[in-house]
Design a protein around this motif. Structure first.
Motif, short mmCIF file in Angstrom:
data_model
loop_
_atom_site.label_atom_id
_atom_site.label_comp_id
_atom_site.label_asym_id
_atom_site.label_seq_id
_atom_site.Cartn_x
_atom_site.Cartn_y
_atom_site.Cartn_z
N GLN A 98 0.83 -1.21 0.00
CA GLN A 98 0.00 0.00 0.00
C GLN A 98 0.87 1.26 0.00
N LYS A 99 1.91 1.24 0.85
CA LYS A 99 2.78 2.42 0.97
C LYS A 99 3.42 2.76 -0.38
N GLU A 144 0.74 3.63 -3.23
CA GLU A 144 0.09 4.92 -2.96
C GLU A 144 1.00 6.08 -3.41
N TYR A 180 0.94 6.15 -7.15
CA TYR A 180 -0.34 6.69 -7.62
C TYR A 180 -0.36 8.22 -7.50
N GLU A 181 0.20 8.73 -6.41
CA GLU A 181 0.25 10.19 -6.23
C GLU A 181 1.21 10.84 -7.24
N TYR A 231 -3.54 0.08 -7.03
CA TYR A 231 -3.85 0.83 -5.80
C TYR A 231 -5.23 0.42 -5.27
N LEU A 285 -5.96 -1.41 -1.63
CA LEU A 285 -6.91 -0.79 -0.70
C LEU A 285 -7.98 -1.79 -0.28
N GLU A 322 -12.62 3.61 -0.11
CA GLU A 322 -11.52 4.28 -0.83
C GLU A 322 -11.17 3.53 -2.11
N SER A 323 -11.22 2.19 -2.06
CA SER A 323 -10.92 1.38 -3.24
C SER A 323 -11.94 1.65 -4.34
#
Length: 918
Positions: A80-81, A84, A87-88, A99, A103, A111-112
């Motif tokens: 996830q870390k 994420e 993705y950002e 992502y 999630l 959120e997913s």
């Protein structure tokens, strides 16, 4: 010079680390990682990608690839870390889908869904996108909407085509068809995570546990960091009766997570299936302590506790099971057996009576229930059990014998035993049972006839000869008894009953020489049992020769010092005679290995306790714990001694030490709670109470602990409620008084306290005398009428209570009922004739009744006994006002003036008035 060496060392160190002065670029690391990924070398790929991220933290591709590799092995949080961040940095459709996946896997369903809804796919597989949308909606409980995603969006590629169809078939409750569908493509998709997961579950649902295990194995291989999948795999192996691989998986998990509830539960299931009850019990208990109080954990814990003879624990687990599920007939039977072995229980009877199908095999249970009911005084239930047992027509001789004994016990009907005795099936036990019935009725003639009938069939049966001899002895036919016992000795020369008969006979005749000869036969052989030595010692004790017996045992011990039995017998005899100093001297000079270690330390420690050498007792118990590390007994005795001596800090320390060796023993938790509360230490007590309650929700003491804890936390109302619950379950006088005192201590509940104790006294009149007396004392200054009533009820139950009589005398005098006042005053004086307080009360009663001479007599005598009492002196002066006899006046004045209180101003002034009268 040194500095140069240091710099060179640092340089060499950096060169040894990848990336320190590496000339590789980020792109090179990424290219290397892709090659590793292609070869399924996830570990190498992760190292290369970590280097790529270290060299260029803002590289989205490196982050994305690293996150995907973490995803592969099931490290969801690390995945996830990284994803994420990727993705950002660059929210491409591939990164966005990864992502959304991660999630979902960390339970961030909303959120997913938000990420999925934001994806505008161009090159992306819609099958996977729609599948994860379905999963998120399903997890959020939006079932219809989730299914519509699959029904409105047809999959284009396998395995999603089959997955979509299988899910829709499951919704239609067509589990077999769904499984058939996935089974057809299973071999081709063993590396597809989503497919493997669904196919394994479908195999499990269709009870094809071998296939389920195979695909959970694939699932675990694809997600090696996910321990929950390993548990699913172990579960499948257990259901497939393949215990070896299940055990290997669970043992690895337990090594890493020893307190995990499910790992312990599944391991308990394996042990249980392999009939390893001790281990199964231990694991099931750990699962329960971890919060898994389930049907399976309670069933295994309860069944195995019974099999390893931990009956009270078995009961608590089975009762807990009964509260969370409906027991099947076999478990009802087991619960009944446990309840009966613990003692008679209405619940045991109810369980038996609720059985819908019974057979001859159940007759033994009904007979046992009847026997326990009879022992507990419930004859109506015992009779019902007799009738139910008869209806089942038991055929086993053992059951018929017990039923015959029970039938006789409840209805004095011995016909069953007599009928059984007349059959060819009769054996020694059944014949002995009938004889026992005759002996209980003191029908010694019938017992003798039955024994002789037995002997006619088996003339050399020692048991028959023994009961024949015993019956003849009770008929005072000593010659006949002697003949039977002599014959038994000719068959069995060490027959204990015969030897003791002749020994007793000689002792009664004061023929001590022959008595000693007979008793010596008891211990004459090398095979002499402990019971023989016990009879030997008891016989010598009857003759007043216990010291001689001890000397014999001492001699035996000295000549057989290596024999633990002789040392034990000798020490036990000394211990029985309370020769504690000798016990201590002997045991301190003897290695614990020479005697049974438990008995060695027990007798040594308890001898110190008896002599009130408590520090030495503590040391002995501590040495016992080291000598017998697997025994909890010395620890419990240490804790008991700490409680008895009110050394609560010491007790608390001992509890902590004991828990290192016995972390799962609830008795230690109970002591722990008790000592903490005694020390007014509330830290952790609530959690300990919850732990014990989880293990045994029926433990009455817990309510007392809850009350004490609430009181320490200044929660008076909660304390009263908890203590009241304790009283309801254990309505003793002590519990009632505890509730009463607690209620009385607060103004809000004070009035209720009197009502409570009154109700208790009325409910249990046979043990209410002290309760009424306490109520009388408490009402004495506030409500005289209620005080009178309470005292009268107290003396109805115990007319020797002189204080109650004395207080009634005072109360009746205050209300002007002088005859009753005098009656109770005289009763008090008769019961305690030298009591100055009672004479003082009686004197004041006579004074009020204007019988001055009697008043003077009692008050004068009261002050003679208690010449330090100013109040009695004052009362004596008061009666002098109405006394006309000058000699009496002078005697009283002299007595008071010469007393320790005679110079007090208040008394001197009154005495001067009396003198003036003279």
């Amino acid at each position: 010079m040194n500095n140069n060496i240091g710099i060179l060392g640092v340089c060499f160190f950096c060169l040894a680390l990848s990336g320190c002065f590496s000339s590789k670029s980020t792109d090179t690391y990424i290219a290397e990682s892709k090659a590793y990924i292609a070869n399924n070398d996830t570990s190498a790929a992760i190292i290369a990608l970590k280097n790529a991220v270290a060299s260029e933290p803002s590289n989205a591709e490196a982050r994305y690839l690293l996150g995907n590799e973490y995803l592969k092995i099931g490290s969801y949080l690390q995945a996830q870390k990284e994803i994420e961040i990727a993705y950002e940095l660059t929210p491409t459709e591939d990164i966005a889908l990864s992502y959304a996946k991660v999630l979902y896997l960390v339970d961030s369903f909303t959120e997913s869904l938000s990420v999925i809804d934001g994806i505008k796919p161009e090159n992306l597989s819609l099958d996977e996108l729609h599948y994860y949308k379905y999963l998120n909606l399903f997890a959020l409980g939006e079932i219809d909407e989730a299914l519509s995603v699959l029904s409105l969006n047809k999959a284009k590629q396998e395995p999603y085509i089959s997955l979509y169809k299988a899910i829709m078939l499951l919704e239609q409750k067509k589990g077999v068809e769904a499984y058939t569908l996935t089974k057809n493509i299973a071999e081709a998709h063993q590396n597809h995570l989503e497919f493997v997961q669904v196919h394994a579950r479908l195999a499990n649902l269709n009870q094809d546990f071998g296939v389920a295990a195979e695909f959970y194995e694939h699932y675990s291989r694809l997600q090696p960091e996910q321990h929950i999948i390993k548990l699913m795999l172990a579960d499948a192996y257990i259901k497939d009766k393949n215990f070896k691989p299940a055990s290997l998986i669970l043992d690895k998990l337990l090594k890493e997570f020893p307190s995990n509830g499910y790992s312990n539960l599944f391991r308990a299931m394996v042990h249980f299936e392999q009939q390893q009850c001790k281990q199964a019990h231990s694991r099931a208990v750990k699962a329960i302590q971890a919060g898994l109080s389930t049907n399976t954990s309670r069933l295994i814990a309860g069944t195995c506790a019974y099999k390893i003879d931990k009956l009270e624990e078995a009961y608590s687990h089975l009762i807990a099971l009964q509260k969370i599920s409906t027991l099947d007939e076999s478990i009802k039977r087991l619960l009944s057996v446990v309840q009966l072995r613990l003692g008679y229980s209405d619940d045991a009877v109810d369980n038996l009576m609720s059985l819908t199908e019974t057979s001859e095999a159940d007759s033994s249970l009904f007979i046992e229930a009847g026997m326990q009911a009879y022992k507990s005084g419930n004859e109506s239930v015992a009779k019902a059990m007799v009738e139910r047992s008869k209806a089942l027509s038991p055929s086993k001789i053992e059951d018929l014998t017990k039923l015959g004994l029970l039938d006789f016990s409840v209805s004095q009907d011995d016909s069953l035993l007599r009928d059984l005795s007349d059959t060819d099936n009769a054996n020694g036990k059944s014949r002995l049972a009938l004889i026992a019935v005759y002996l209980r009725q003191k029908k010694f003639s019938d017992a003798l006839k039955e024994a002789e009938k037995w002997l006619a069939l088996d003339g050399e049966n020692v048991e028959a000869l023994n009961v024949a001899g015993y019956s003849a002895m009770n008929l005072t036919r000593d010659d006949l008894a002697a003949s039977y016992f002599e014959k038994s000795l000719s068959i069995k020369s060490d027959n204990t009953m015969a030897i003791t008969f002749f020994a007793d006979k000689y002792i009664a005749q004061k023929d001590l020489e022959n008595a000693q000869k007979m008793l010596s036969k008891l211990i004459g052989s090398e095979q002499a049992s402990l019971i023989n030595y016990t009879y030997y010692y008891a016989g010598y004790k009857r003759m007043g020769l216990e010291e001689q017996a001890i000397q014999v045992l001492a001699s035996k011990y000295k000549s057989n010092k290596e024999n633990a039995d002789f040392l034990y017998l000798y020490t036990k005899a000394l211990f029985s005679e309370k020769k504690y100093h000798k016990v201590i001297d002997l045991l301190r000079s003897t290695s614990a290995n020479k005697i049974y270690p438990e008995q060695h330390w027990y007798m040594l420690a308890e001898s110190y306790v008896a002599l009130k050498e408590l520090e030495a007792a503590f040391r002995a118990f501590e040495l016992w714990t080291k000598s017998s590390p697997s025994s909890i007994r010395p620890w419990l005795r240490l804790l008991s001694l700490s409680e008895m001596t009110m050394q609560y800090s010491k007790g608390s320390s001992i509890v902590r030490q004991a828990k290192v060796h016995f972390p799962d023993d609830v008795k230690l938790d109970i002591y722990d709670i008790n000592f903490r509360l005694k020390l007014k230490n509330t830290t952790g007590v609530e959690k300990l109470i919850e732990k014990v309650e989880l293990f045994d929700p029926n433990l009455v003491t817990l309510w007392r602990f809850k009350s004490e804890l609430a009181l320490l936390l200044n929660k008076h109302d909660d304390s009263v409620l908890a203590l009241t619950e304790y009283y309801k379950l254990k309505p003793t006088n002590k519990a009632a008084l505890s509730v009463y005192q607690l209620m009385k201590s607060d103004i809000k509940t004070k009035n209720r306290s009197y009502e409570f104790l009154t109700t208790h006294a009325e409910k249990f009149p046979q043990r209410a005398k002290d309760m009424w007396f306490i109520l009388g004392n408490d009402y004495l200054s506030t409500d005289p009428n209620k005080a009178k009533s309470a005292y009268l009820k107290s003396i109805d139950l115990n007319d020797k209570n002189y204080i109650a009589h004395n207080n009634l005398a005072w109360l009746y005098s205050q209300s002007g009922e002088m005859d009753k006042a005098i009656e109770h005053g005289l009763s008090a004086n008769k019961l305690s004739p030298n009591n100055p307080q009672i004479m003082d009360t009686l004197g004041m009663v006579y004074l009020k009744n204007k019988e001055y001479s009697k008043a003077y007599g009692y008050l004068f005598e009261a002050f003679q006994v208690d010449s330090d009492n100013t109040a009695i002196a004052s009362n004596l002066i008061e009666v002098l006002i109405d006394i006309t006899d000058k000699s009496q006046l002078n005697d009283a004045i002299n007595l008071i003036e010469s007393s320790p209180v005679g110079s007090e101003a208040s008394l001197s002034e009154k005495l001067n008035d009396i003198k003036a009268k003279l």
